[in-house]
Design a protein around this motif. Structure first.
Motif, PDB file in Angstrom:
ATOM      1  N   SER A  99      10.930 -10.710  27.275  1.00 14.50           N
ATOM      2  CA  SER A  99      10.958  -9.483  28.066  1.00 14.50           C
ATOM      3  C   SER A  99       9.539  -8.946  28.262  1.00 14.50           C
ATOM      4  O   SER A  99       9.153  -8.572  29.364  1.00 14.50           O
ATOM      5  N   LYS A 100       8.771  -8.911  27.156  1.00 13.25           N
ATOM      6  CA  LYS A 100       7.398  -8.395  27.239  1.00 13.25           C
ATOM      7  C   LYS A 100       6.527  -9.301  28.112  1.00 13.25           C
ATOM      8  O   LYS A 100       5.700  -8.810  28.885  1.00 13.25           O
ATOM      9  N   GLY A 118       4.681  -8.929  35.395  1.00 10.55           N
ATOM     10  CA  GLY A 118       4.867  -7.947  36.466  1.00 10.55           C
ATOM     11  C   GLY A 118       3.688  -6.995  36.561  1.00 10.55           C
ATOM     12  O   GLY A 118       3.217  -6.670  37.661  1.00 10.55           O
ATOM     13  N   LEU A 119       3.192  -6.539  35.403  1.00 11.37           N
ATOM     14  CA  LEU A 119       2.041  -5.633  35.394  1.00 11.37           C
ATOM     15  C   LEU A 119       0.784  -6.329  35.906  1.00 11.37           C
ATOM     16  O   LEU A 119      -0.029  -5.714  36.615  1.00 11.37           O
ATOM     17  N   GLU A 120       0.625  -7.612  35.547  1.00  8.86           N
ATOM     18  CA  GLU A 120      -0.534  -8.361  36.054  1.00  8.86           C
ATOM     19  C   GLU A 120      -0.450  -8.496  37.567  1.00  8.86           C
ATOM     20  O   GLU A 120      -1.467  -8.365  38.263  1.00  8.86           O
ATOM     21  N   ASP A 121       0.771  -8.739  38.087  1.00  7.71           N
ATOM     22  CA  ASP A 121       0.950  -8.810  39.541  1.00  7.71           C
ATOM     23  C   ASP A 121       0.622  -7.464  40.182  1.00  7.71           C
ATOM     24  O   ASP A 121      -0.065  -7.404  41.214  1.00  7.71           O
ATOM     25  N   ARG A 177      -5.804  -4.191  42.743  1.00  4.68           N
ATOM     26  CA  ARG A 177      -7.189  -4.620  42.977  1.00  4.68           C
ATOM     27  C   ARG A 177      -7.395  -5.036  44.432  1.00  4.68           C
ATOM     28  O   ARG A 177      -8.432  -4.721  45.038  1.00  4.68           O
ATOM     29  N   ASN A 178      -6.415  -5.755  44.964  1.00  6.60           N
ATOM     30  CA  ASN A 178      -6.518  -6.160  46.370  1.00  6.60           C
ATOM     31  C   ASN A 178      -6.561  -4.939  47.281  1.00  6.60           C
ATOM     32  O   ASN A 178      -7.368  -4.882  48.229  1.00  6.60           O
ATOM     33  N   GLU A 179      -5.688  -3.932  46.993  1.00 10.29           N
ATOM     34  CA  GLU A 179      -5.702  -2.699  47.788  1.00 10.29           C
ATOM     35  C   GLU A 179      -7.031  -1.978  47.632  1.00 10.29           C
ATOM     36  O   GLU A 179      -7.584  -1.468  48.608  1.00 10.29           O
ATOM     37  N   ARG A 180      -7.561  -1.944  46.378  1.00  8.99           N
ATOM     38  CA  ARG A 180      -8.854  -1.301  46.133  1.00  8.99           C
ATOM     39  C   ARG A 180      -9.946  -1.996  46.938  1.00  8.99           C
ATOM     40  O   ARG A 180     -10.771  -1.340  47.587  1.00  8.99           O
TER      41      ARG A 180
END
Length: 161
Positions: A91-92, A98-101, A107-110
Protein backbone atom coordinates in the motif's frame (compact mmCIF):
# COMPACT_ATOMS: atom_id res chain seq x y z
CA UNK A 1 24.99 -101.87 71.46
CA UNK A 2 27.16 -100.83 68.86
CA UNK A 3 24.31 -98.97 67.44
CA UNK A 4 23.69 -97.22 70.67
CA UNK A 5 27.30 -96.34 70.94
CA UNK A 6 27.34 -95.07 67.44
CA UNK A 7 24.27 -93.04 68.17
CA UNK A 8 25.87 -91.55 71.22
CA UNK A 9 29.03 -90.81 69.37
CA UNK A 10 27.21 -89.35 66.44
CA UNK A 11 24.85 -87.31 68.49
CA UNK A 12 27.44 -84.90 69.87
CA UNK A 13 28.94 -84.56 66.41
CA UNK A 14 25.54 -84.13 64.97
CA UNK A 15 24.67 -81.70 67.68
CA UNK A 16 27.81 -79.64 67.15
CA UNK A 17 27.32 -79.71 63.41
CA UNK A 18 23.71 -78.72 63.77
CA UNK A 19 24.61 -75.91 66.17
CA UNK A 20 27.31 -74.68 63.80
CA UNK A 21 24.98 -74.80 60.86
CA UNK A 22 22.34 -72.99 62.86
CA UNK A 23 24.92 -70.40 63.96
CA UNK A 24 26.02 -69.94 60.38
CA UNK A 25 22.42 -69.68 59.27
CA UNK A 26 21.70 -67.19 62.05
CA UNK A 27 24.73 -65.14 61.03
CA UNK A 28 23.76 -65.32 57.42
CA UNK A 29 20.21 -64.44 58.37
CA UNK A 30 21.42 -61.33 60.22
CA UNK A 31 23.66 -60.37 57.30
CA UNK A 32 20.90 -60.94 54.78
CA UNK A 33 18.42 -59.07 56.99
CA UNK A 34 20.81 -56.12 57.06
CA UNK A 35 21.33 -56.35 53.31
CA UNK A 36 17.61 -56.83 52.84
CA UNK A 37 16.98 -53.76 55.01
CA UNK A 38 19.48 -51.80 52.96
CA UNK A 39 17.91 -53.10 49.75
CA UNK A 40 14.42 -52.21 50.99
CA UNK A 41 15.71 -48.75 51.97
CA UNK A 42 17.42 -48.41 48.62
CA UNK A 43 14.25 -49.65 46.88
CA UNK A 44 12.17 -47.10 48.80
CA UNK A 45 14.66 -44.34 47.93
CA UNK A 46 14.65 -45.44 44.29
CA UNK A 47 10.84 -45.60 44.31
CA UNK A 48 10.69 -42.07 45.74
CA UNK A 49 13.25 -40.87 43.19
CA UNK A 50 11.29 -42.62 40.43
CA UNK A 51 8.06 -40.94 41.55
CA UNK A 52 9.84 -37.57 41.73
CA UNK A 53 11.38 -38.15 38.30
CA UNK A 54 8.01 -39.21 36.88
CA UNK A 55 6.43 -36.07 38.36
CA UNK A 56 9.22 -33.94 36.87
CA UNK A 57 8.77 -35.73 33.55
CA UNK A 58 5.01 -35.10 33.63
CA UNK A 59 5.68 -31.43 34.45
CA UNK A 60 8.25 -31.24 31.66
CA UNK A 61 5.78 -32.80 29.21
CA UNK A 62 3.15 -30.27 30.27
CA UNK A 63 5.71 -27.48 29.81
CA UNK A 64 6.61 -28.85 26.38
CA UNK A 65 2.93 -28.95 25.40
CA UNK A 66 2.39 -25.41 26.71
CA UNK A 67 5.54 -24.17 24.96
CA UNK A 68 4.48 -25.83 21.69
CA UNK A 69 1.08 -24.17 21.94
CA UNK A 70 2.77 -20.84 22.65
CA UNK A 71 5.19 -21.39 19.75
CA UNK A 72 2.32 -22.23 17.39
CA UNK A 73 0.36 -19.18 18.56
CA UNK A 74 3.42 -16.92 18.14
CA UNK A 75 4.15 -18.39 14.71
CA UNK A 76 0.55 -17.69 13.72
CA UNK A 77 0.85 -14.11 15.01
CA UNK A 78 4.15 -13.69 13.16
CA UNK A 79 2.54 -14.99 9.98
CA UNK A 80 -0.41 -12.62 10.40
CA UNK A 81 1.90 -9.69 11.15
CA UNK A 82 4.08 -10.57 8.16
CA UNK A 83 1.02 -10.63 5.91
CA UNK A 84 -0.19 -7.32 7.36
CA UNK A 85 3.27 -5.81 6.99
CA UNK A 86 3.49 -6.97 3.37
CA UNK A 87 0.05 -5.47 2.66
CA UNK A 88 1.07 -2.19 4.32
CA UNK A 89 4.35 -2.22 2.38
CA UNK A 90 2.50 -2.74 -0.91
CA UNK A 91 0.00 0.00 0.00
CA UNK A 92 2.78 2.42 0.97
CA UNK A 93 4.74 1.59 -2.19
CA UNK A 94 1.61 2.30 -4.20
CA UNK A 95 1.11 5.59 -2.32
CA UNK A 96 4.76 6.51 -2.85
CA UNK A 97 4.47 5.72 -6.53
CA UNK A 98 1.35 7.92 -6.75
CA UNK A 99 3.09 10.72 -4.85
CA UNK A 100 6.15 10.43 -7.10
CA UNK A 101 3.86 10.71 -10.13
CA UNK A 102 2.15 13.74 -8.55
CA UNK A 103 5.57 15.27 -7.78
CA UNK A 104 6.73 14.73 -11.36
CA UNK A 105 3.52 16.27 -12.65
CA UNK A 106 3.96 19.25 -10.30
CA UNK A 107 7.56 19.66 -11.47
CA UNK A 108 6.44 19.56 -15.09
CA UNK A 109 3.77 22.20 -14.34
CA UNK A 110 6.38 24.28 -12.48
CA UNK A 111 8.74 24.05 -15.43
CA UNK A 112 5.90 24.99 -17.78
CA UNK A 113 4.98 27.97 -15.60
CA UNK A 114 8.66 28.93 -15.36
CA UNK A 115 8.94 28.89 -19.17
CA UNK A 116 5.76 30.97 -19.47
CA UNK A 117 7.12 33.35 -16.81
CA UNK A 118 10.42 33.68 -18.65
CA UNK A 119 8.57 34.22 -21.93
CA UNK A 120 6.36 36.83 -20.26
CA UNK A 121 9.43 38.53 -18.73
CA UNK A 122 11.11 38.49 -22.12
CA UNK A 123 7.98 39.95 -23.72
CA UNK A 124 7.78 42.53 -20.94
CA UNK A 125 11.41 43.51 -21.49
CA UNK A 126 10.75 43.75 -25.20
CA UNK A 127 7.65 45.91 -24.56
CA UNK A 128 9.67 48.13 -22.19
CA UNK A 129 12.38 48.48 -24.79
CA UNK A 130 9.81 49.35 -27.44
CA UNK A 131 8.12 51.77 -25.01
CA UNK A 132 11.48 53.41 -24.28
CA UNK A 133 12.16 53.66 -28.00
CA UNK A 134 8.69 55.12 -28.58
CA UNK A 135 9.15 57.58 -25.72
CA UNK A 136 12.51 58.59 -27.16
CA UNK A 137 10.95 58.93 -30.60
CA UNK A 138 8.06 60.89 -29.08
CA UNK A 139 10.51 63.19 -27.32
CA UNK A 140 12.31 63.73 -30.60
CA UNK A 141 9.03 64.40 -32.37
CA UNK A 142 7.92 66.73 -29.60
CA UNK A 143 11.27 68.42 -29.66
CA UNK A 144 11.03 68.75 -33.44
CA UNK A 145 7.48 70.03 -33.09
CA UNK A 146 8.53 72.51 -30.46
CA UNK A 147 11.33 73.72 -32.67
CA UNK A 148 8.94 73.81 -35.59
CA UNK A 149 6.34 75.65 -33.54
CA UNK A 150 8.86 78.12 -32.37
CA UNK A 151 10.11 78.57 -35.92
CA UNK A 152 6.54 78.95 -37.05
CA UNK A 153 5.88 81.57 -34.40
CA UNK A 154 9.04 83.38 -35.35
CA UNK A 155 7.94 83.30 -38.91
CA UNK A 156 4.55 84.71 -38.05
CA UNK A 157 6.14 87.25 -35.83
CA UNK A 158 8.33 88.36 -38.72
CA UNK A 159 5.42 88.43 -40.96
CA UNK A 160 6.10 85.32 -42.95
CA UNK A 161 3.18 83.12 -43.07
Amino acid sequence: MRDKLLKRKLNPFLLVTTVMVLAILAGLSVMYQQELGELVGTKDNLSTQLKDTEAELEQAQQNITRLRDTRDRLNSEISNLSTTLENVRESKNSEISGLEDDLQQARNERDSWRERFEETNSSLEQVKTERDELLFSLELVCSDLNESASSFEECEARGFS
